[in-house]
Design an enzyme around this catalytic site. Structure first.
Site, PDB file in Angstrom:
ATOM      1  N   CYS A  17       7.786  32.640  34.307  1.00  0.00           N
ATOM      2  CA  CYS A  17       7.800  33.452  33.094  1.00  0.00           C
ATOM      3  C   CYS A  17       8.403  32.606  31.972  1.00  0.00           C
ATOM      4  O   CYS A  17       8.943  31.516  32.213  1.00  0.00           O
ATOM      5  CB  CYS A  17       8.617  34.723  33.308  1.00  0.00           C
ATOM      6  SG  CYS A  17      10.354  34.405  33.709  1.00  0.00           S
ATOM      7  N   GLU A 137      21.348  38.505  37.242  1.00  0.00           N
ATOM      8  CA  GLU A 137      21.162  39.194  35.951  1.00  0.00           C
ATOM      9  C   GLU A 137      22.030  40.450  35.871  1.00  0.00           C
ATOM     10  O   GLU A 137      22.667  40.708  34.848  1.00  0.00           O
ATOM     11  CB  GLU A 137      19.688  39.594  35.764  1.00  0.00           C
ATOM     12  CG  GLU A 137      19.451  40.258  34.413  1.00  0.00           C
ATOM     13  CD  GLU A 137      18.078  40.911  34.269  1.00  0.00           C
ATOM     14  OE1 GLU A 137      17.998  41.974  33.631  1.00  0.00           O
ATOM     15  OE2 GLU A 137      17.084  40.359  34.787  1.00  0.00           O
ATOM     16  N   THR A 173      15.695  43.573  33.905  1.00  0.00           N
ATOM     17  CA  THR A 173      14.408  43.271  33.252  1.00  0.00           C
ATOM     18  C   THR A 173      13.237  43.115  34.218  1.00  0.00           C
ATOM     19  O   THR A 173      12.084  43.264  33.820  1.00  0.00           O
ATOM     20  CB  THR A 173      14.516  41.978  32.408  1.00  0.00           C
ATOM     21  OG1 THR A 173      14.879  40.895  33.277  1.00  0.00           O
ATOM     22  CG2 THR A 173      15.539  42.121  31.297  1.00  0.00           C
TER      23      THR A 173
END
Length: 292
Positions: A17, A137, A173
């Site tokens: 990504c 994260e 996310t």
């Protein structure tokens, strides 16, 4: 078997990504200067890519090792870090090369602002994060709330929330959008009329869109080779989706794990991967199949 007759397609939508691509680019730029560069945690959840960068000189460290370092450069990967990491760096005169993904960074700021606002209300509200406990994260996000955010991993966890108090719900996310929506629906149904409920869809679309795309890709092929590291949570989710639509899906970390018997009777093979899977590794898997 004669693999020359196999039609092999590599999924265009698979691979790094934006956040991971940027982190690796920053690492390569620093290493090209010939300087020592440390990375806090695996730069990406893919052992082969980590090894490739380590061969270029990248040194992977953990938080304990960070405490011992002074006057060096440390790269923070796309997942982001809690405020405490920046405090250690400042104290030890460590230069931070910050490769936190912009999507994650924006989410950290929103959660911090929300939490500070909640504090003014006597701390009655719950800042809730839909995510994986212990994930890099999520640790960074919880750190924005001095460790007070509540992490829920699934709908069962959501049922344990206090519905008499305000709830502000965010998501890691890379989580599943449908699962997030079902959690929102459940909370809406059960929240007390006197309490406030706000949900913020903070799922990265670049990642969320991979679910329907990878399903369509897996359906097109007789056999699917899904390339991803065992540590990749995004990889687990996407591979599960491949398996759902195509039972002849196999996950591998490297080409050597490919069993040629998987292709018996097949005419098309699809090679795809996670957001942490490098394109070169998928190409290596294709070449391995063709050369056997």
């Amino acid at each position: 078997m004669d693999t020359s007759k196999l039609n092999i397609e590599i999924d265009d939508g698979s691979g790094f990504c934006f956040g991971v691509t940027t982190a690796i680019k920053k690492a390569e730029e620093e290493l090209a200067k010939g300087e020592t560069l440390y990375c806090l945690g695996d730069i990406v959840h893919n052992g082969m890519e980590v090894k490739r960068l380590e061969e270029k000189g990248l040194i992977t460290i953990d938080h304990e090792q960070l405490e011992e370092l002074h006057n060096v450069k440390v790269l923070l990967r796309a997942h982001g870090e809690p405020p405490a990491t920046y405090e250690v760096a400042k104290r030890n005169n460590i230069e931070i090369i910050d490769a936190t993904c912009p999507v994650v960074l924006a989410l950290q700021r929103r959660i911090k602002k929300q939490y500070e606002g909640v504090g003014e209300n006597g701390g009655e509200a719950q800042v809730v994060i839909f995510g994986k406990n212990g994930h890099a994260e999520v640790l960074g996000l919880v750190g924005q709330t001095s460790g007070n955010a509540i992490v829920i991993e699934n709908l069962e966890d959501a049922k344990k929330l206090d519905f008499s108090r305000d709830i502000y719900l965010y998501s890691q996310t890379t989580k599943n959008l449908d699962e997030f929506k079902s959690i929102i629906a459940y909370i809406k149904e059960h929240i007390s009329p006197t309490a406030v409920f706000r949900s913020f869809d903070t799922i990265c679309r670049q990642v969320a869109n991979r679910m329907p795309n990878i399903a369509a890709f897996a359906m097109r092929h007789d056999v699917v080779i899904f390339v991803a590291g065992k540590k990749s949570s995004n990889g687990r989710v996407l591979f599960k989706e491949c398996m759902r639509v195509n039972s002849r899906s196999h996950q591998v970390e490297s080409p050597e794990e490919i069993d040629m018997a998987w292709f018996d009777g097949a005419s098309t093979v699809g090679i795809c991967g996670a957001t942490s899977t490098p394109k070169w590794l998928m190409e290596n898997c294709r070449d391995y199949i063709l050369s056997h």
